[in-house]
Design an enzyme around this catalytic site. Structure first.
Site, PDB file in Angstrom:
ATOM      1  CG  HIS A   9     116.476  98.374 -40.103  1.00  0.00           C
ATOM      2  ND1 HIS A   9     115.824  99.055 -41.091  1.00  0.00           N
ATOM      3  CD2 HIS A   9     115.512  97.831 -39.329  1.00  0.00           C
ATOM      4  CE1 HIS A   9     114.514  98.934 -40.923  1.00  0.00           C
ATOM      5  NE2 HIS A   9     114.292  98.186 -39.859  1.00  0.00           N
TER       6      HIS A   9
HETATM    7  C1  UD1 Z   1     113.731  98.019 -34.372  1.00  0.00           C
HETATM    8  C2  UD1 Z   1     112.498  97.150 -34.589  1.00  0.00           C
HETATM    9  C3  UD1 Z   1     112.219  96.998 -36.076  1.00  0.00           C
HETATM   10  C4  UD1 Z   1     112.142  98.335 -36.763  1.00  0.00           C
HETATM   11  C5  UD1 Z   1     113.382  99.151 -36.442  1.00  0.00           C
HETATM   12  C6  UD1 Z   1     113.226 100.539 -36.999  1.00  0.00           C
HETATM   13  C7  UD1 Z   1     112.183  95.392 -32.889  1.00  0.00           C
HETATM   14  C8  UD1 Z   1     112.242  93.947 -32.620  1.00  0.00           C
HETATM   15  N1  UD1 Z   1     112.706  95.808 -34.057  1.00  0.00           N
HETATM   16  O1  UD1 Z   1     114.835  97.327 -34.934  1.00  0.00           O
HETATM   17  O2  UD1 Z   1     110.990  96.330 -36.261  1.00  0.00           O
HETATM   18  O3  UD1 Z   1     112.050  98.123 -38.139  1.00  0.00           O
HETATM   19  O4  UD1 Z   1     113.547  99.246 -35.026  1.00  0.00           O
HETATM   20  O5  UD1 Z   1     114.422 101.202 -37.118  1.00  0.00           O
HETATM   21  O6  UD1 Z   1     111.664  96.140 -32.092  1.00  0.00           O
HETATM   22  N2  UD1 Z   1     120.966 101.141 -31.715  1.00  0.00           N
HETATM   23  C9  UD1 Z   1     121.754 102.216 -31.431  1.00  0.00           C
HETATM   24  N3  UD1 Z   1     121.143 103.439 -31.306  1.00  0.00           N
HETATM   25  C10 UD1 Z   1     119.822 103.613 -31.419  1.00  0.00           C
HETATM   26  C11 UD1 Z   1     119.025 102.502 -31.711  1.00  0.00           C
HETATM   27  C12 UD1 Z   1     119.614 101.271 -31.858  1.00  0.00           C
HETATM   28  O7  UD1 Z   1     122.960 102.115 -31.293  1.00  0.00           O
HETATM   29  O8  UD1 Z   1     119.326 104.758 -31.301  1.00  0.00           O
HETATM   30  C13 UD1 Z   1     121.628  99.815 -31.867  1.00  0.00           C
HETATM   31  C14 UD1 Z   1     121.863  99.125 -30.526  1.00  0.00           C
HETATM   32  O9  UD1 Z   1     123.027  98.389 -30.617  1.00  0.00           O
HETATM   33  C15 UD1 Z   1     120.693  98.170 -30.450  1.00  0.00           C
HETATM   34  C16 UD1 Z   1     120.544  97.759 -31.912  1.00  0.00           C
HETATM   35  O10 UD1 Z   1     120.810  98.959 -32.633  1.00  0.00           O
HETATM   36  O11 UD1 Z   1     120.937  97.084 -29.602  1.00  0.00           O
HETATM   37  C17 UD1 Z   1     119.197  97.229 -32.274  1.00  0.00           C
HETATM   38  O12 UD1 Z   1     118.189  98.125 -31.858  1.00  0.00           O
HETATM   39  P1  UD1 Z   1     116.709  97.580 -31.604  1.00  0.00           P
HETATM   40  O13 UD1 Z   1     115.848  98.726 -31.223  1.00  0.00           O
HETATM   41  O14 UD1 Z   1     116.712  96.391 -30.706  1.00  0.00           O
HETATM   42  O15 UD1 Z   1     116.267  96.993 -32.991  1.00  0.00           O
HETATM   43  P2  UD1 Z   1     116.311  97.637 -34.438  1.00  0.00           P
HETATM   44  O16 UD1 Z   1     117.200  96.800 -35.275  1.00  0.00           O
HETATM   45  O17 UD1 Z   1     116.567  99.083 -34.344  1.00  0.00           O
HETATM   46  N1  UDP Z   2     113.827 107.252 -41.954  1.00  0.00           N
HETATM   47  C1  UDP Z   2     114.430 108.466 -41.620  1.00  0.00           C
HETATM   48  N2  UDP Z   2     115.796 108.553 -41.706  1.00  0.00           N
HETATM   49  C2  UDP Z   2     116.581 107.505 -42.098  1.00  0.00           C
HETATM   50  C3  UDP Z   2     115.947 106.281 -42.429  1.00  0.00           C
HETATM   51  C4  UDP Z   2     114.570 106.184 -42.332  1.00  0.00           C
HETATM   52  O1  UDP Z   2     113.748 109.431 -41.292  1.00  0.00           O
HETATM   53  O2  UDP Z   2     117.812 107.661 -42.134  1.00  0.00           O
HETATM   54  C5  UDP Z   2     112.371 107.160 -41.841  1.00  0.00           C
HETATM   55  C6  UDP Z   2     111.687 106.704 -43.116  1.00  0.00           C
HETATM   56  O3  UDP Z   2     111.424 107.801 -43.959  1.00  0.00           O
HETATM   57  C7  UDP Z   2     110.420 106.048 -42.585  1.00  0.00           C
HETATM   58  C8  UDP Z   2     110.861 105.465 -41.272  1.00  0.00           C
HETATM   59  O4  UDP Z   2     112.051 106.159 -40.901  1.00  0.00           O
HETATM   60  O5  UDP Z   2     109.418 107.019 -42.349  1.00  0.00           O
HETATM   61  C9  UDP Z   2     111.140 104.000 -41.440  1.00  0.00           C
HETATM   62  O6  UDP Z   2     111.785 103.526 -40.345  1.00  0.00           O
HETATM   63  P1  UDP Z   2     112.743 102.256 -40.362  1.00  0.00           P
HETATM   64  O7  UDP Z   2     113.214 101.966 -41.729  1.00  0.00           O
HETATM   65  O8  UDP Z   2     113.748 102.490 -39.302  1.00  0.00           O
HETATM   66  O9  UDP Z   2     111.769 101.114 -39.788  1.00  0.00           O
HETATM   67  P2  UDP Z   2     110.659 100.163 -40.412  1.00  0.00           P
HETATM   68  O10 UDP Z   2     109.704 100.983 -41.187  1.00  0.00           O
HETATM   69  O11 UDP Z   2     111.359  99.126 -41.238  1.00  0.00           O
HETATM   70  O12 UDP Z   2     110.035  99.524 -39.221  1.00  0.00           O
END
Ligand code: UD1
Ligand code: UDP
Length: 361
Positions: free
Chosen positions: A206
């Site tokens: 991601h």
């Molecule tokens: C965010 C965090 C990242 C973390 C990740 C965990 C920031 C800058 N990044 O990244 O550090 O590792 O979360 O998963 O805060 N979206 C959906 N549904 C959701 C969530 C997201 O559709 O429930 C889509 C939307 O298009 C959104 C995009 O994902 O604009 C990005 O979501 P965003 O929360 O900005 O960043 P992540 O890539 O999820």
């Molecule tokens: N995780 C989850 N379901 C998924 C993918 C990740 O429960 O489909 C959990 C994973 O076990 C970990 C956390 O989400 O505890 C990690 O989150 P993510 O990879 O979104 O973010 P990051 O750690 O890179 O910020």
């Protein structure tokens, strides 16, 4: 003592539950939970509240889906309103997301002390939005809870006074220990997907550097598909990645693997534990791979969790060649034993330190 905890993204639900439980077990502590709404899909948010028994948020700000600037700005304004109303003794923030930075900024500008859980981590790559969020949050914080010795060194090198820094271990390790048995008891994911223990590879993806670069995304997905011809690749697809894959016309590549919707934490634990290898760009998943002693191929140029690389459990791979990535995914290895993430009591240490600091001890 009143604490406002700010959470919003998937990994923060898992980190915060550990600290919330410890806080709520102490007399005289009132926690107000604020969910920014950064993650909003059922399987990115609600499932964690349900499965992990996280208390209902007191405030749900409903802010997500925008750009970094939009999200952070709107969160800042909305969190400020909550803080003015609640007048807490502390604001507690987690990790490195836009919700973390918004919570920290809203608090410091109102002169409310900030405590940062997972302080001091660095990739030293300032192009990552998370790196900026971490550095700014650390410098705005009054109490910095570091998960590792490396994190403590990073903070000291940046000139943060040592009396603000506490090495407590990693709250995600607490969570792994706490939910291990529940995951074994409740999760049916292996049977549901027809997987054999150690007979598949788990993949997650991601990070902006992988999803927003069309070539890189294609190369990685091609590697997954190549591997899947020999060993099943289970790929719970983050919504960000799903959207990019569709926008770039790469959806057919997902047919070459076992692509599924994001799973809840208990299913994820079982998928991680029983994988023969994990390929990921997630921070949390890299550590969880080690908790279950599964080798991890990190699809990035650098990692914040450098001790895993040193111990040999984690290998970095930023190759732009799908054949090379697939070859590395098919290898298997073990690393050295060590205990870099504490004793599984980070949540309790954080809660106790917050209390004692408030009382001036
Ligand atoms: C965010 C965090 C990242 C973390 C990740 C965990 C920031 C800058 N990044 O990244 O550090 O590792 O979360 O998963 O805060 N979206 C959906 N549904 C959701 C969530 C997201 O559709 O429930 C889509 C939307 O298009 C959104 C995009 O994902 O604009 C990005 O979501 P965003 O929360 O900005 O960043 P992540 O890539 O999820
Ligand atoms: N995780 C989850 N379901 C998924 C993918 C990740 O429960 O489909 C959990 C994973 O076990 C970990 C956390 O989400 O505890 C990690 O989150 P993510 O990879 O979104 O973010 P990051 O750690 O890179 O910020």
């Amino acid at each position: 003592m009143k604490i406002v905890s700010v959470i919003g993204a998937r990994p923060q639900f898992i980190k915060a539950v550990v600290v919330s439980r410890a806080l709520r077990a102490l007399p005289g502590v009132r926690e107000i939970l604020v969910h920014t709404g950064q993650h909003y899909d059922e399987n990115m948010s609600e499932v964690f509240f349900r499965e992990l028994d996280i208390p209902e948020p007191d405030y749900h700000l409903g802010i997500g889906g925008g750009t970094h600037g939009q999200n952070t700005g709107r969160m800042l304004e909305a969190i400020e309103r909550v803080l003015l109303q609640e007048e807490p003794d502390w604001v507690l923030v987690y990790g490195d997301t836009d919700s973390t930075l918004a919570g920290a900024l809203a608090a410091v500008k109102l002169h409310i002390p900030v405590a940062h859980v997972e302080a001091g981590l660095h990739s030293f790559n300032r192009r990552m939005p998370e790196e900026i969020n971490r550095v700014l949050t650390d410098h705005a914080s009054d109490l910095l809870f570091a998960p590792t010795e490396t994190a403590v060194h990073n903070l000291l090198r940046e000139g943060i006074p040592s009396n603000k820094i506490y090495l407590v271990g990693d709250v995600m390790y607490d969570a792994a220990l706490y939910y291990a048995e529940k995951a074994e008891r409740q999760s049916q994911i292996l049977t549901r997907l027809g997987l054999r223990p150690k007979g598949y590879i788990l993949a997650t993806l991601h990070r902006a550097e992988n999803t927003d670069d069309a070539t890189r995304l294609r190369v990685i997905l091609e590697a997954f598909a190549k591997v899947h011809r020999e060993v099943p690749v289970v790929f719970p697809v983050h919504p960000r990645t799903r959207k990019r894959v569709e926008a770039l016309g790469l959806a057919s590549l997902l047919n070459g693997v076992l692509a599924i919707e994001p799973v809840g934490y208990l299913d994820m634990v079982m998928l991680e534990k029983n994988a023969r290898l994990i390929a990921t760009d997630s921070g949390g998943v890299q550590k969880e791979a080690y908790f279950y002693r599964v080798p991890c191929l990190t699809l990035r140029e650098e990692t914040e969790w450098v001790e895993l690389v040193r111990m040999g459990w984690n290998r970095l791979c930023a190759s732009m060649d799908s054949f090379e990535i697939s070859q590395q995914m098919l290898e298997q290895w073990v690393g050295e034993e060590d205990n870099p993430y504490g004793l599984g009591n980070a949540g309790r240490l954080i809660a106790e330190r917050l209390i004692s600091t408030t009382r001036g001890n």
